[in-house]
Write an enzyme that holds these catalytic residues in place. Structure first.
Site, PDB file in Angstrom:
ATOM      1  N   TRP A 184     -29.850  83.905  -7.128  1.00  0.00           N
ATOM      2  CA  TRP A 184     -28.451  83.812  -7.568  1.00  0.00           C
ATOM      3  C   TRP A 184     -27.562  83.844  -6.341  1.00  0.00           C
ATOM      4  O   TRP A 184     -27.777  84.648  -5.423  1.00  0.00           O
ATOM      5  CB  TRP A 184     -28.058  84.967  -8.489  1.00  0.00           C
ATOM      6  CG  TRP A 184     -26.578  84.968  -8.746  1.00  0.00           C
ATOM      7  CD1 TRP A 184     -25.914  84.217  -9.667  1.00  0.00           C
ATOM      8  CD2 TRP A 184     -25.572  85.703  -8.025  1.00  0.00           C
ATOM      9  NE1 TRP A 184     -24.555  84.437  -9.583  1.00  0.00           N
ATOM     10  CE2 TRP A 184     -24.319  85.350  -8.575  1.00  0.00           C
ATOM     11  CE3 TRP A 184     -25.602  86.616  -6.975  1.00  0.00           C
ATOM     12  CZ2 TRP A 184     -23.110  85.882  -8.120  1.00  0.00           C
ATOM     13  CZ3 TRP A 184     -24.398  87.150  -6.503  1.00  0.00           C
ATOM     14  CH2 TRP A 184     -23.180  86.791  -7.077  1.00  0.00           C
ATOM     15  N   GLU A 225     -30.534  81.760 -11.633  1.00  0.00           N
ATOM     16  CA  GLU A 225     -29.561  82.446 -12.493  1.00  0.00           C
ATOM     17  C   GLU A 225     -28.189  81.796 -12.359  1.00  0.00           C
ATOM     18  O   GLU A 225     -27.734  81.495 -11.252  1.00  0.00           O
ATOM     19  CB  GLU A 225     -29.477  83.921 -12.086  1.00  0.00           C
ATOM     20  CG  GLU A 225     -28.463  84.726 -12.873  1.00  0.00           C
ATOM     21  CD  GLU A 225     -28.371  86.169 -12.386  1.00  0.00           C
ATOM     22  OE1 GLU A 225     -27.622  86.947 -13.015  1.00  0.00           O
ATOM     23  OE2 GLU A 225     -29.025  86.508 -11.388  1.00  0.00           O
ATOM     24  N   LYS A 227     -23.881  81.498 -13.430  1.00  0.00           N
ATOM     25  CA  LYS A 227     -22.717  82.358 -13.632  1.00  0.00           C
ATOM     26  C   LYS A 227     -21.502  81.494 -13.944  1.00  0.00           C
ATOM     27  O   LYS A 227     -21.435  80.329 -13.534  1.00  0.00           O
ATOM     28  CB  LYS A 227     -22.453  83.210 -12.388  1.00  0.00           C
ATOM     29  CG  LYS A 227     -21.515  84.386 -12.639  1.00  0.00           C
ATOM     30  CD  LYS A 227     -21.514  85.352 -11.472  1.00  0.00           C
ATOM     31  CE  LYS A 227     -20.691  86.593 -11.819  1.00  0.00           C
ATOM     32  NZ  LYS A 227     -20.700  87.580 -10.723  1.00  0.00           N
ATOM     33  N   HIS A 286     -31.374  89.218 -17.611  1.00  0.00           N
ATOM     34  CA  HIS A 286     -30.692  90.364 -17.030  1.00  0.00           C
ATOM     35  C   HIS A 286     -29.769  90.942 -18.098  1.00  0.00           C
ATOM     36  O   HIS A 286     -28.927  90.232 -18.649  1.00  0.00           O
ATOM     37  CB  HIS A 286     -29.887  89.969 -15.793  1.00  0.00           C
ATOM     38  CG  HIS A 286     -30.702  89.963 -14.536  1.00  0.00           C
ATOM     39  ND1 HIS A 286     -30.142  89.813 -13.284  1.00  0.00           N
ATOM     40  CD2 HIS A 286     -32.040  90.121 -14.337  1.00  0.00           C
ATOM     41  CE1 HIS A 286     -31.097  89.859 -12.369  1.00  0.00           C
ATOM     42  NE2 HIS A 286     -32.254  90.041 -12.990  1.00  0.00           N
ATOM     43  N   ASP A 294     -17.874  89.357 -16.129  1.00  0.00           N
ATOM     44  CA  ASP A 294     -19.138  89.967 -15.711  1.00  0.00           C
ATOM     45  C   ASP A 294     -18.862  91.304 -15.033  1.00  0.00           C
ATOM     46  O   ASP A 294     -19.060  91.473 -13.834  1.00  0.00           O
ATOM     47  CB  ASP A 294     -19.881  89.021 -14.758  1.00  0.00           C
ATOM     48  CG  ASP A 294     -21.224  89.590 -14.323  1.00  0.00           C
ATOM     49  OD1 ASP A 294     -21.852  90.286 -15.132  1.00  0.00           O
ATOM     50  OD2 ASP A 294     -21.626  89.342 -13.179  1.00  0.00           O
ATOM     51  N   ASP A 296     -20.268  94.160 -15.559  1.00  0.00           N
ATOM     52  CA  ASP A 296     -21.467  94.966 -15.336  1.00  0.00           C
ATOM     53  C   ASP A 296     -21.293  96.417 -15.762  1.00  0.00           C
ATOM     54  O   ASP A 296     -21.618  97.343 -15.024  1.00  0.00           O
ATOM     55  CB  ASP A 296     -21.892  94.878 -13.873  1.00  0.00           C
ATOM     56  CG  ASP A 296     -22.429  93.497 -13.529  1.00  0.00           C
ATOM     57  OD1 ASP A 296     -23.508  93.150 -14.038  1.00  0.00           O
ATOM     58  OD2 ASP A 296     -21.777  92.761 -12.781  1.00  0.00           O
ATOM     59  N   ASP A 326     -29.190  95.100 -15.326  1.00  0.00           N
ATOM     60  CA  ASP A 326     -28.340  94.676 -14.200  1.00  0.00           C
ATOM     61  C   ASP A 326     -26.903  95.102 -14.471  1.00  0.00           C
ATOM     62  O   ASP A 326     -26.163  94.417 -15.168  1.00  0.00           O
ATOM     63  CB  ASP A 326     -28.431  93.164 -14.002  1.00  0.00           C
ATOM     64  CG  ASP A 326     -27.625  92.694 -12.793  1.00  0.00           C
ATOM     65  OD1 ASP A 326     -27.094  93.554 -12.064  1.00  0.00           O
ATOM     66  OD2 ASP A 326     -27.534  91.477 -12.571  1.00  0.00           O
TER      67      ASP A 326
END
Length: 418
Positions: A184, A225, A227, A286, A294, A296, A326
């Protein structure tokens, strides 16, 4: 009533609905989930002293952050005591351990720089997963890595990725478990770009060079990955969902990795899981909790978390989906963040395993929509908590005491890190 007595009652209730809870508990004990090392130190790592850069951001300054590999390993050991279930450990390349002052830049990393992590994993009977670190480094030119128009920059990061393939194979051979290696980058543009195709063509060629590094596909599982956007690259992301999925589909041995925080707010990864399973032998996941982007946040036992677990379990895909946590919340006790997130995903998997999907599928295929709705609603009121408590007891991590242990650890260990 004791935990055993409550479980006996719950077991009987579930049996009447067609579920063997003993079998569900036994199955979950064998399902590995990767615990991410970067929750413990806010994604900083040990190969640089600078801030976190490259499209990601951690917020908060709760005391007790791990500052050394030894402190991080100590904290992970505490989390292992507080969480039930089988685990792998997910590392970023920036967590290399350099001994005796022998530093190596990311394009020069070798297995020896991760020997301490292999030793740690073996001691705890865990496999290792891996991630090249394409951020927080002065070799990022204008915020770009694998898609950079600068040949020298691109070559540095390609060499980094190839080194990580070699390290991943070392992990797999040493631990006896396959290593999922995820690619990523935060490459993109803050404002509207003049060229969207060129960076993607360079990105494609760079990843092709990385995965061309010789490796045993049974041991190393390269992933790409995607995004939507990141901090500083709000207008254009090179590794978009369409790019990552198309790359994985057109390159044998490369898996698509979905992070459920990396999509538009109305997109549900739970729906994407069975779509990808129809085409890919294996996929990677993830697991996080996006709030507005995002962000997290710590994984909770919420609706989308449950739905993702349902899709994996009811499609018999536990052996096909590589699961890893993640998130990185620096605003709360990091041990508790790790523990709540891991326990939440374990709860979601166990609850999914306690659902009689075969009978529910028959109702759907028979267009018995009324009964399907009724049975699915009844499942929501089953005594799942008693099954969960029994699972925790069997794993030696009782539900009613882990938080007190985390507070003790904070007082005796974390609070002394100043």
């Amino acid at each position: 009533m004791t935990v055993k007595e409550r479980y006996a009652s719950a077991k009987e209730i579930y049996a009447k609905a067609g579920t063997d809870t003993d079998a569900a508990i036994a199955k979950l004990k064998e399902v590995p989930v990767s615990l991410h090392c970067w929750q413990g130190d806010d994604v900083i790592g040990f190969d640089h002293d600078g801030p976190l850069t490259g499209g990601i951001q951690t917020t908060g300054s709760y005391p007790g952050k791990a500052r050394t590999p030894q402190e991080l390993m100590q904290d992970i050991e505490e989390v292992l005591k507080l969480t039930p279930g089988k685990k792998k450990l997910n590392l970023h390349a920036s967590y290399a351990v350099f001994e005796n002052g022998k530093f190596a830049d990311r394009d020069r990393l070798e297995p020896e720089h991760f020997a301490k992590w292999v030793e740690f994993a073996k001691a705890h009977h865990m496999g290792l997963d891996f991630n090249p670190t394409f951020f927080s480094h002065d070799k990022m030119k204008d915020g770009l890595t694998l898609s950079s128009p600068d040949e020298e920059t691109r070559r540095f990061w390609i060499q980094h990725g190839r080194a990580c393939i070699r390290i991943s194979e070392y992990f797999a051979k040493e631990t006896g478990m396959p290593c999922v290696m995820n690619i990523w980058t935060g490459d993109g543009s803050k404002d509207v770009p003049a060229d969207r195709l060129g960076p993607r063509e360079r990105y494609k060629a760079s990843i092709e060079e990385i995965i061309a590094q010789p490796h045993d596909p049974k041991l190393v599982k390269p992933c790409v990955e995607s995004k939507v956007f990141g901090i500083g690259v709000e207008s254009y992301t090179v590794g978009s969902a369409e790019f990552a999925l198309s790359f994985a589909a057109s390159h044998e041995g490369c898996l698509p990795l979905m992070d459920n925080g990396h999509y538009h707010p109305t997109e549900m990864v739970s729906d994407k899981i069975p779509a990808l399973l129809a085409f890919f032998p294996e996929i990677a996941l993830h697991i996080t909790r996006p709030v507005r982007w995002d962000s997290d946040h710590v994984v909770l036992f919420d609706d989308e978390t449950k739905e993702m677990a349902k899709e994996i379990v009811r499609n018999n895909a536990l052996g096909r989906v590589h699961m890893a946590l993640d998130y990185f919340d620096a605003s709360i006790n990091r041990i508790c963040a790790w523990t709540v997130g891991f326990r939440s995903w374990q709860k979601a998997l166990l609850q999914a395993m306690c659902t009689p999907y075969e009978s529910l599928k028959k109702l759907q295929d028979g267009a018995q929509w009324t009964e399907l709705m009724v049975r699915q609603e009844e499942q929501k009121m089953m005594p799942f908590g008693d099954v969960w408590n029994e699972y925790c007891e069997q794993c030696g991590t009782p539900e009613d005491s882990w938080f007190e242990e985390a507070l003790r650890y904070e007082k005796e260990v974390l609070a002394k890190r100043v």
